[in-house]
Design a protein around this motif. Structure first.
Motif, PDB file in Angstrom:
ATOM      1  N   GLY A 255       0.865  -1.173   0.000  1.00  0.00           N
ATOM      2  CA  GLY A 255       0.000   0.000   0.000  1.00  0.00           C
ATOM      3  C   GLY A 255       0.898   1.218   0.000  1.00  0.00           C
TER       4      GLY A 255
ATOM      5  N   ARG B   2       4.715  -0.854  -8.604  1.00  0.00           N
ATOM      6  CA  ARG B   2       5.226  -1.269  -7.315  1.00  0.00           C
ATOM      7  C   ARG B   2       4.434  -2.456  -6.754  1.00  0.00           C
ATOM      8  NH1 ARG B   2       6.279   3.090  -2.718  1.00  0.00           N
ATOM      9  NH2 ARG B   2       5.783   1.742  -0.965  1.00  0.00           N
TER      10      ARG B   2
ATOM     11  N   GLU C 101       8.979   7.099   3.359  1.00  0.00           N
ATOM     12  CA  GLU C 101       7.546   6.909   3.611  1.00  0.00           C
ATOM     13  C   GLU C 101       7.245   6.753   5.095  1.00  0.00           C
ATOM     14  OE1 GLU C 101       6.286   4.950  -0.646  1.00  0.00           O
ATOM     15  OE2 GLU C 101       6.210   3.689   1.145  1.00  0.00           O
TER      16      GLU C 101
HETATM   17 MG    MG Z   1       4.865   0.673   3.150  1.00  0.00          MG
END
Ligand code: MG
Ligand code: WAQ
Ligand code: MG
Ligand code: MG
Length: 242
Positions: A26, A46, A163
């Motif tokens: 995700g 991805r 991230e």
């Molecule tokens: Mg991740």
């Protein structure tokens, strides 16, 4: 200011998450209109080339964000740590997290909750920062969403870290959250972190190499209304600044 769009991808194997599919990946970004197509493509790629396996279900959602709803927050400070074993890493994480707002018992319980998972959740567990009691229900967890950083590249070229730093900064900015514990579910990535008091503490050796079980725990103050915390984490658009 140009209009911004939230672009979010979630991917699973064995069908959609809601039909019991296994979560593969995700990720999400907040970008200008002209970048939506390229970002959607990058996110789809991805999902199709992931160390956890190939997705057979990919959902990409795009929606407009009103500029006046965006909250700008500061990025957490990063501190790097060195350890030589998983137990040493968990001990260090415990020492860094525990204090007046998070009890040692709560951290021990959180580590056991993560170590006790038989498959990774999509989201994070909420744990009472003093008692260590788990507050969220079901097995999905709380999925933090609608966040990005505009000067992403200033956050470094390690995608996992970039991230995670954005996510952790949003999480710590929530009123009522006092700490976080995390390690990845990617089998080849064993670096994890704990976040508290404005600092993102990077810790190596948080799990066994090869394990596809990871997770997150958010430590919540006892007196807080979880519903409004969850609403902020899942829905409020946040841009992280360095
Ligand atoms: Mg991740
Ligand atoms: N919201 C809540 N929980 C999430 C989210 C999200 N948006 N994304 C992932 N999780 C939970 C979920 O349980 C995953 O199984 C688990 O976290 C791990 O997710 O500085 O890559 O995306 O180098 O595999 C730490 C970086 C990397 C350390 C963490 O997590 C560093 C990472 P992953
Ligand atoms: Mg906070
Ligand atoms: Mg992962």
């Amino acid at each position: 200011m140009a209009e911004l769009y939230s672009v979010r991808m979630r991917a699973a194997q064995g069908g959609p998450h809601e039909n019991g599919g296994h979560h593969i990946s995700g990720a999400e970004r907040i970008v200008k209109l002209e970048d939506v197509g390229a970002i959607a493509q990058t996110l789809a790629k991805r999902a199709l080339h992931h160390s956890k396996g190939t997705a057979d279900f990919i959902n990409i959602t795009v929606d407009l964000i009103s500029p006046e709803k965006i909250t700008y927050i500061d990025c957490l400070k990063v501190e790097e740590h060195k350890t030589s074993s998983i137990s040493e890493s968990h001990q260090l994480g415990t020492e860094l997290l525990q204090g007046p707002t998070i009890s040692e018992v709560a951290v021990y319980k959180a580590i056991s909750l993560l170590q006790g998972l038989d498959k990774s959740m999509r989201g994070a567990m909420l744990v009472d920062a003093i008692t260590g009691e788990r507050l969220d229900t079901g097995d999905r967890g709380v999925r933090v969403s609608h966040m990005d950083s505009f000067d992403s590249y200033a956050l470094g070229d390690n995608e996992h870290m970039r991230e995670a730093l954005v996510l952790a900064s949003k999480v710590q900015s929530a009123d009522g959250i006092v700490g976080e514990l995390c390690w990845s579910d990617d089998p080849d990535y064993t670096v994890g972190y704990v976040a508290c008091n404005g600092v993102y503490h990077r810790i190596p050796n948080m799990k066994e190499l090869g394990s596809d079980i990871g997770g997150r725990v958010f430590f919540v103050r006892s007196d807080i209304d979880c519903e409004s915390v969850v609403e902020y984490l899942e829905k409020a658009p946040v841009l992280v600044q360095r």
